[in-house]
Scaffold this motif. Structure first.
Motif, PDB file in Angstrom:
ATOM      1  N   TYR A 294      -4.145   6.874  -1.781  1.00 20.18           N
ATOM      2  CA  TYR A 294      -4.422   6.305  -0.457  1.00 20.18           C
ATOM      3  C   TYR A 294      -4.045   7.255   0.683  1.00 20.18           C
TER       4      TYR A 294
ATOM      5  N   LYS B  58      -8.567  -1.516  -1.914  1.00 19.66           N
ATOM      6  CA  LYS B  58      -7.261  -2.145  -2.157  1.00 19.66           C
ATOM      7  C   LYS B  58      -7.098  -3.374  -1.278  1.00 19.66           C
TER       8      LYS B  58
ATOM      9  N   LEU C 247       0.840  -1.193   0.000  1.00 19.01           N
ATOM     10  CA  LEU C 247       0.000   0.000   0.000  1.00 19.01           C
ATOM     11  C   LEU C 247       0.878   1.247   0.000  1.00 19.01           C
TER      12      LEU C 247
ATOM     13  N   GLN D  44     -10.233   8.468   0.307  1.00 19.98           N
ATOM     14  CA  GLN D  44      -8.981   7.755   0.597  1.00 19.98           C
ATOM     15  C   GLN D  44      -9.251   6.556   1.503  1.00 19.98           C
TER      16      GLN D  44
ATOM     17  N   ALA E 173      -3.187   5.436   4.227  1.00 18.64           N
ATOM     18  CA  ALA E 173      -1.925   4.683   4.260  1.00 18.64           C
ATOM     19  C   ALA E 173      -0.941   5.303   5.235  1.00 18.64           C
TER      20      ALA E 173
ATOM     21  N   ASP F 192     -10.842   3.979  -0.862  1.00 21.19           N
ATOM     22  CA  ASP F 192      -9.856   3.422  -1.798  1.00 21.19           C
ATOM     23  C   ASP F 192      -8.922   2.440  -1.092  1.00 21.19           C
ATOM     24  N   ALA F 193      -8.499   2.769   0.116  1.00 20.94           N
ATOM     25  CA  ALA F 193      -7.625   1.859   0.865  1.00 20.94           C
ATOM     26  C   ALA F 193      -8.372   0.573   1.203  1.00 20.94           C
TER      27      ALA F 193
END
Length: 396
Positions: free
Chosen positions: A249, A374, A243, A367, A253, A370-371
């Motif tokens: 991210y 992922k 990541l 974000q 992240a 999206d993380a």
């Protein structure tokens, strides 16, 4: 907002606080600062809406990569691939003449496993590098197998049955299809085994095979998505969620990286891996306990401080390490300021000690989402099953 920005700037952590020799992600074009500074008070606040279940969508994963080492006598494994590159020596003693003959063969094989299939193909090549005397030519036979319920089918049946006549410089292709069909909810462990025969072609003889096996086990299971999806992986290779701390991210992240580096339990690091949790009801309960009404201290969203503010928990709700009462987590605000990620203590009444077992971070919703996507894609693409350990690689 201008007043808040000024106050934050005045109390911003100093990046020299990063400990000397700290591991990535402190290296690179970005910087993580370790000190937690207090935010000014008062702030405008509203209760948070549920933001994202980090394990509730399929996401977009990455395909496994298969690559072989050029170093002779090596075996290389990744989560979704394995390959071997072996030099084999065949020696024949003629009992009538006493002559000793030697031949050298190079045997390579490469396979890519599939996270959503119980079948995989191993392609290889056998080359006779040199030979002389009685072994100026040889009948080469190559057989692969695996234990039941796995089956191995040689796509070049002549190579597996009667053998192929070879002389120095000649090659023969080998292709093997493995198929495993675990029962619903079950997992099988396989170790492919190989036998290589190379008796001389001109002299009647018996020949002891060269045998070898995979260095690690291959796990095929039917446990994902309510026991409906079969997948196979090299189970001895621990999966790694990669990541980056980038524009996509961002704060999510960066927060995980801060937790991994500075919390005393280092969640997701190599020495403290996370454990995949598959049960959806428990995952939802975990998120509720950390970020929603299950927490004895409600998460308070502040859109002035973090636009589209949302609660992002780490360890993830979709892990056995997740689900801690949010009141016990370090509540932080990651802000990117002048190229550095600075971290702030959100609640003066609950000072961050770095001994907390978890964080809940104030992260822009996109974000956060999206993380989570992922992570979901990683679970699917790497076929990470319930109870399996994994680590998180966070980097600039």
């Amino acid at each position: 907002m201008p007043q808040l920005s000024t106050a934050i700037e005045e109390t911003a952590p100093v990046c020299s606080d990063v400990p000397a020799g700290a591991a990535s992600p402190t290296a690179g074009p970005g910087v993580l600062c370790t000190r937690i500074a207090p935010l000014p008070s008062p702030r405008s606040s509203i209760l948070a809406d549920p933001a994202h279940d980090d394990d509730d969508d399929q996401g977009s994963g990455e395909n496994g990569v298969s690559s072989c080492s050029v170093v002779a006598n090596s075996w290389t494994e990744q989560r979704l691939s394995y390959c071997y590159n072996l030099n084999l020596t065949s020696t024949f003693i003629n009992t009538k003449t006493g002559a000793v003959s030697t031949a050298i063969f190079m045997v390579v094989g490469q396979a890519t496993l599939k996270p959503r299939s119980g079948s995989w193909k191993e392609d290889g090549l056998i080359t006779m590098v040199s030979g002389g005397g009685d072994l100026a030519s040889a009948i080469v036979k190559f057989v692969a197998d695996c234990s039941s319920p796995c089956s191995a089918r040689q796509e070049n049946p002549l190579l597996a049955s009667t053998g192929v006549l070879m002389a120095p410089g000649a090659s023969a292709a080998s292709s093997i299809t493995y198929t495993d069909s675990p029962a619903s909810g079950d997992e099988d462990f396989q170790v492919p085994n190989y036998s290589f025969f190379s008796p001389p072609s001109r002299v009647s003889s018996t020949n002891n095979p060269v045998v070898w096996s995979s260095l690690s086990r291959i796990r095929c299971d039917k446990t994902m998505e309510r026991n409906t999806v079969t997948g196979c992986v090299v189970s001895d290779v621990r999966p790694v969620l990669d990541l980056p701390i980038d524009d996509k991210y961002g704060a999510a992240a960066a927060s995980y990286a801060w937790a991994q580096l500075y919390l005393s339990n280092h969640p997701g690091a190599a020495d403290s891996p996370l454990t995949r949790l598959d049960d959806k009801a428990t995952r939802i309960a975990n998120r509720t306990n950390t970020c929603e009404e299950g927490s004895t201290v409600p998460f308070v969203r502040d859109d002035d401080l973090v636009p589209t503010d949302s609660c992002d928990e780490y360890p993830f709700a979709g892990t056995y390490e997740g689900g801690t009462n949010g009141a016990l987590c370090a509540e932080i605000v990651p802000l990117l300021e002048n190229g550095s990620w600075n971290f702030y203590e959100f609640d003066h009444s609950r000072p961050v000690t770095k001994n907390e077992p978890c964080i809940r971070a104030h992260v822009p919703l996109q974000q956060n989402t999206d993380a989570g996507s992922k992570y979901s894609g990683f679970i699917s693409s790497q076929h990470v099953i319930d109870g399996e350990k994994f680590t998180v690689n966070l980097h600039f």
